[in-house]
Write a protein that holds these residues in place. Structure first.
Motif, PDB file in Angstrom:
ATOM      1  N   PRO A 208       2.888  22.162   0.978  1.00 25.53           N
ATOM      2  CA  PRO A 208       2.207  23.417   0.231  1.00 25.53           C
ATOM      3  C   PRO A 208       3.952  23.394  -0.633  1.00 25.53           C
ATOM      4  CG  PRO A 208       1.834  23.688   1.997  1.00 25.53           C
ATOM      5  CD  PRO A 208       2.236  21.993   2.935  1.00 25.53           C
ATOM      6  N   VAL A 209       4.583  23.828   0.395  1.00 26.27           N
ATOM      7  CA  VAL A 209       5.889  24.958  -0.894  1.00 26.27           C
ATOM      8  C   VAL A 209       5.965  23.916  -1.930  1.00 26.27           C
ATOM      9  CG1 VAL A 209       7.781  24.064   0.608  1.00 26.27           C
ATOM     10  CG2 VAL A 209       8.162  25.833  -0.595  1.00 26.27           C
ATOM     11  N   ASP A 210       5.988  22.179  -1.425  1.00 25.27           N
ATOM     12  CA  ASP A 210       6.384  21.058  -2.710  1.00 25.27           C
ATOM     13  C   ASP A 210       4.891  21.620  -4.188  1.00 25.27           C
ATOM     14  OD1 ASP A 210       8.377  20.216  -1.079  1.00 25.27           O
ATOM     15  OD2 ASP A 210       6.115  18.417  -0.677  1.00 25.27           O
ATOM     16  N   MET A 211       4.000  22.442  -3.695  1.00 28.21           N
ATOM     17  CA  MET A 211       2.628  22.400  -4.849  1.00 28.21           C
ATOM     18  C   MET A 211       3.558  23.744  -5.614  1.00 28.21           C
ATOM     19  SD  MET A 211       1.423  19.546  -4.381  1.00 28.21           S
ATOM     20  CE  MET A 211       2.489  18.957  -4.539  1.00 28.21           C
ATOM     21  N   ARG A 212       4.389  24.605  -4.764  1.00 37.01           N
ATOM     22  CA  ARG A 212       4.638  26.007  -5.223  1.00 37.01           C
ATOM     23  C   ARG A 212       5.731  26.090  -6.534  1.00 37.01           C
ATOM     24  NH1 ARG A 212       4.897  28.116   0.186  1.00 37.01           N
ATOM     25  NH2 ARG A 212       2.779  27.798   0.622  1.00 37.01           N
ATOM     26  N   HIS A 213       6.550  24.759  -6.991  1.00 35.74           N
ATOM     27  CA  HIS A 213       6.850  24.752  -7.867  1.00 35.74           C
ATOM     28  C   HIS A 213       6.971  23.089  -7.448  1.00 35.74           C
ATOM     29  CE1 HIS A 213      10.026  27.325  -4.958  1.00 35.74           C
ATOM     30  NE2 HIS A 213       9.459  26.761  -4.051  1.00 35.74           N
ATOM     31  N   GLU A 214       7.000  23.639 -10.092  1.00 34.28           N
ATOM     32  CA  GLU A 214       6.608  22.417 -10.623  1.00 34.28           C
ATOM     33  C   GLU A 214       7.768  21.950 -10.485  1.00 34.28           C
ATOM     34  OE1 GLU A 214       4.220  20.673 -13.506  1.00 34.28           O
ATOM     35  OE2 GLU A 214       4.046  22.094 -12.799  1.00 34.28           O
ATOM     36  N   PHE A 215       8.917  21.313 -10.458  1.00 31.97           N
ATOM     37  CA  PHE A 215      10.042  20.359 -10.220  1.00 31.97           C
ATOM     38  C   PHE A 215       9.082  19.813  -9.223  1.00 31.97           C
ATOM     39  CE2 PHE A 215      14.251  19.075  -8.321  1.00 31.97           C
ATOM     40  CZ  PHE A 215      14.210  18.411  -9.497  1.00 31.97           C
TER      41      PHE A 215
ATOM     42  N   SER B 131       0.824  -0.881   0.115  1.00 31.20           N
ATOM     43  CA  SER B 131       0.015   0.010   0.269  1.00 31.20           C
ATOM     44  C   SER B 131       1.169   1.442  -0.088  1.00 31.20           C
ATOM     45  CB  SER B 131      -0.170  -0.284   0.446  1.00 31.20           C
ATOM     46  OG  SER B 131      -1.552  -1.070   1.424  1.00 31.20           O
ATOM     47  N   PHE B 132      -0.268   2.312  -0.217  1.00 32.50           N
ATOM     48  CA  PHE B 132       0.371   3.543  -0.116  1.00 32.50           C
ATOM     49  C   PHE B 132      -0.086   4.520   0.733  1.00 32.50           C
ATOM     50  CE2 PHE B 132      -0.980   4.405  -4.024  1.00 32.50           C
ATOM     51  CZ  PHE B 132      -1.302   5.641  -4.454  1.00 32.50           C
ATOM     52  N   LEU B 133       0.058   5.184   1.202  1.00 33.45           N
ATOM     53  CA  LEU B 133      -0.081   6.347   2.377  1.00 33.45           C
ATOM     54  C   LEU B 133      -0.182   7.793   1.537  1.00 33.45           C
ATOM     55  CD1 LEU B 133       0.101   5.007   5.749  1.00 33.45           C
ATOM     56  CD2 LEU B 133      -1.215   3.938   3.868  1.00 33.45           C
ATOM     57  N   LEU B 134      -0.973   8.519   0.996  1.00 34.05           N
ATOM     58  CA  LEU B 134      -0.765   9.881   0.253  1.00 34.05           C
ATOM     59  C   LEU B 134      -1.183  10.708   1.365  1.00 34.05           C
ATOM     60  CD1 LEU B 134       0.357  12.063  -1.589  1.00 34.05           C
ATOM     61  CD2 LEU B 134      -1.945  11.861  -2.967  1.00 34.05           C
ATOM     62  N   VAL B 135      -0.329  11.421   1.961  1.00 38.02           N
ATOM     63  CA  VAL B 135      -0.560  12.860   3.057  1.00 38.02           C
ATOM     64  C   VAL B 135       0.026  14.133   2.551  1.00 38.02           C
ATOM     65  CG1 VAL B 135      -0.465  12.814   5.405  1.00 38.02           C
ATOM     66  CG2 VAL B 135      -0.154  10.406   4.677  1.00 38.02           C
ATOM     67  N   LEU B 136      -1.170  15.573   2.530  1.00 37.68           N
ATOM     68  CA  LEU B 136      -0.904  16.595   2.251  1.00 37.68           C
ATOM     69  C   LEU B 136      -1.165  17.013   4.079  1.00 37.68           C
ATOM     70  CD1 LEU B 136      -3.989  17.167   0.175  1.00 37.68           C
ATOM     71  CD2 LEU B 136      -1.358  16.418  -0.882  1.00 37.68           C
ATOM     72  N   HIS B 137       0.482  17.415   4.476  1.00 36.67           N
ATOM     73  CA  HIS B 137       1.024  18.475   5.509  1.00 36.67           C
ATOM     74  C   HIS B 137      -0.219  19.786   5.148  1.00 36.67           C
ATOM     75  CE1 HIS B 137       3.187  15.585   7.809  1.00 36.67           C
ATOM     76  NE2 HIS B 137       3.571  14.981   6.158  1.00 36.67           N
TER      77      HIS B 137
ATOM     78  N   THR C 283      -2.657  27.535   2.641  1.00 39.51           N
ATOM     79  CA  THR C 283      -2.836  26.577   2.133  1.00 39.51           C
ATOM     80  C   THR C 283      -3.281  26.177   1.041  1.00 39.51           C
ATOM     81  OG1 THR C 283      -2.324  25.141   3.444  1.00 39.51           O
ATOM     82  CG2 THR C 283      -0.425  26.237   4.137  1.00 39.51           C
ATOM     83  N   TRP C 284      -4.930  26.180   0.943  1.00 42.51           N
ATOM     84  CA  TRP C 284      -5.912  24.801  -0.147  1.00 42.51           C
ATOM     85  C   TRP C 284      -5.506  25.284  -1.619  1.00 42.51           C
ATOM     86  CZ3 TRP C 284      -8.437  21.759  -0.843  1.00 42.51           C
ATOM     87  CH2 TRP C 284      -9.419  20.926  -2.186  1.00 42.51           C
ATOM     88  N   SER C 285      -5.100  27.113  -2.029  1.00 41.57           N
ATOM     89  CA  SER C 285      -5.146  27.307  -2.754  1.00 41.57           C
ATOM     90  C   SER C 285      -3.415  26.130  -3.577  1.00 41.57           C
ATOM     91  CB  SER C 285      -4.330  28.909  -3.367  1.00 41.57           C
ATOM     92  OG  SER C 285      -3.478  28.973  -2.822  1.00 41.57           O
ATOM     93  N   ASP C 286      -2.672  26.493  -2.943  1.00 46.25           N
ATOM     94  CA  ASP C 286      -1.715  25.439  -3.228  1.00 46.25           C
ATOM     95  C   ASP C 286      -1.720  24.114  -3.533  1.00 46.25           C
ATOM     96  OD1 ASP C 286       0.304  27.757  -2.589  1.00 46.25           O
ATOM     97  OD2 ASP C 286       0.640  26.870  -0.154  1.00 46.25           O
ATOM     98  N   TYR C 287      -2.739  23.429  -3.276  1.00 46.57           N
ATOM     99  CA  TYR C 287      -2.590  21.833  -2.940  1.00 46.57           C
ATOM    100  C   TYR C 287      -3.430  21.621  -4.055  1.00 46.57           C
ATOM    101  CZ  TYR C 287      -0.637  20.114   0.813  1.00 46.57           C
ATOM    102  OH  TYR C 287       0.604  19.582   2.143  1.00 46.57           O
ATOM    103  N   ARG C 288      -5.246  22.721  -4.536  1.00 45.21           N
ATOM    104  CA  ARG C 288      -5.961  23.425  -5.794  1.00 45.21           C
ATOM    105  C   ARG C 288      -5.391  21.415  -6.738  1.00 45.21           C
ATOM    106  NH1 ARG C 288     -10.700  25.939  -5.161  1.00 45.21           N
ATOM    107  NH2 ARG C 288      -9.664  27.597  -4.243  1.00 45.21           N
ATOM    108  N   ARG C 289      -4.455  22.469  -7.654  1.00 46.04           N
ATOM    109  CA  ARG C 289      -4.405  21.667  -8.548  1.00 46.04           C
ATOM    110  C   ARG C 289      -4.236  20.357  -8.574  1.00 46.04           C
ATOM    111  NH1 ARG C 289       0.696  23.005 -12.368  1.00 46.04           N
ATOM    112  NH2 ARG C 289       0.362  21.994 -14.446  1.00 46.04           N
ATOM    113  N   PHE C 290      -3.147  19.789  -7.616  1.00 44.85           N
ATOM    114  CA  PHE C 290      -2.226  18.659  -7.570  1.00 44.85           C
ATOM    115  C   PHE C 290      -3.779  17.511  -7.155  1.00 44.85           C
ATOM    116  CE2 PHE C 290      -0.693  15.683  -4.581  1.00 44.85           C
ATOM    117  CZ  PHE C 290       0.121  14.619  -5.655  1.00 44.85           C
TER     118      PHE C 290
END
Length: 252
Positions: A208-215, A3-9, A15-22
Motif C-alpha cells: 500500500p505504501v508504494d501507492m501513496r507516492h507517485e514516484f 510469466s509475471f505474477l502481480l501480487v498486492l500485499h 488499504t483499499w483506497s491506496d490500491y483503488r487508482r492503481f
C-alpha cells in the motif's frame, strides 16, 4: 512462455483506497489477473467480516479470475520484545510486522486455522499463505505442512506444500517508507529486473505504501506495461503453479 505474477500485499479495509487508482489503471491495460494477499484483521482493528464493501469488491475480483491468498492474520508483530541485537534488527528495523517470525507451532496453527476459517465462511477458495514480510518461524513451517494449503512464499521462491518444495520465482519489491528508501529501491529493483529478464517467472510484490507516492506507483505501472509488451503472460500464483505441474506431467 514466460510469466509475471502481480501480487498486492496487506489487503485490508484501510488499504483499499491506496490500491483503488492503481487497480483501475491495471484493469485498463487488459486482463491482468491479480493475487490479493488478504489480512483477516489488520493490526487488530480491521476485521474483514465487518466490512461488507471490501468483501464485495474482493468477490468481484474473484469473478474476474483473480486469486485471494491468506496474508497472516493480524499482520502485526505482537510477540514479546526483542531480546538480542539480531532479533531487534529483524523485528524493529527490517519490519515491525513479522507476525509469524517468532510464533511457536501451536499459536501459528491457531492463527492459520482462524484465517482459513474466515475464507471458508465467506466461500472463498484458498490455496496459499504468505507470512507478513515473508518471515516464518520453524513452528509456522510445521503448522503449514499439514494445513492442506497448496503453497507458501518467500522473497525469492514459491514453496509447494506440504514438503516445501522450492520453486524459483524471483521477487521485485520496494521499501517505500521514506524518500531515500524509495530511491534505493528503484535502483535495486531495476537491477533485479534486469538480472532476471530471462527468468521463466517474475513476481511483482506491491505494498500500500508504494501507492501513496507517485514516484513508486508510476514505476510499478511502467514495469507492468513493459512486461506485457515483452510478451510475459500475467497469471495468479496458483494458476502459474498449476501450469508448471501440468507441464511437468506432460513431459514425465
Amino acid at each position: 512462455m514466460s510469466s509475471f505474477l502481480l501480487v498486492l500485499h496487506d489487503v485490508a479495509p484501510e488499504t483499499w483506497s491506496d490500491y483503488r487508482r492503481f487497480v483501475e489503471e491495471v484493469d485498463a491495460l487488459g486482463p491482468v489477473p491479480i493475487t490479493w494477499l488478504v489480512v483477516p484483521d489488520f493490526h487488530s482493528r480491521q476485521p474483514l467480516e465487518a466490512h461488507s464493501g471490501l468483501r464485495r469488491r474482493l468477490e468481484e475480483r474473484l469473478a474476474r479470475g483473480d486469486e485471494l491468498a491468506l496474508h497472516g492474520y493480524f499482520h502485526q508483530d505482537d510477540g514479546v520484545a526483542p531480546r538480542t541485537p539480531g532479533d531487534w534488527l529483524m523485528r524493529r528495523i527490517y519490519t515491525h510486522e513479522g507476525e509469524f517470525y517468532r510464533l511457536e507451532e501451536a499459536p501459528a496453527r491457531q492463527r492459520l486455522e482462524r484465517g482459513m476459517g474466515l475464507f471458508e465462511r465467506l466461500g472463498w477458495p484458498l490455496h496459499g499463505f504468505v507470512a507478513p514480510a515473508w518471515l516464518m518461524s520453524d513452528g509456522t513451517r510445521r503448522a503449514l505442512r499439514d494445513s492442506g494449503l497448496s503453497y507458501t512464499s518467500g522473497l525469492h521462491h514459491l514453496y509447494r506444500l506440504p514438503d516445501f518444495q522450492a520453486v524459483a520465482a524471483p521477487g521485485l519489491t520496494w521499501s517505500a517508507r521514506s524518500a531515500w528508501r524509495r530511491g534505493v529501491s528503484r535502483l535495486v529493483c531495476a537491477g533485479t529486473a534486469a538480472l532476471h529478464r530471462q527468468a521463466p517467472v517474475v513476481r511483482l510484490g506491491l505494498h500500500p505504501v508504494d501507492m501513496r507516492h507517485e514516484f513508486s506507483r508510476a514505476y510499478w505501472l511502467r514495469l507492468l506495461r513493459r512486461m506485457l509488451e515483452d510478451g510475459r503472460r500475467p497469471l495468479t500464483k496458483i494458476d502459474w503453479l498449476r501450469q508448471q505441474e501440468q507441464g511437468a506431467s506432460a513431459t514425465a
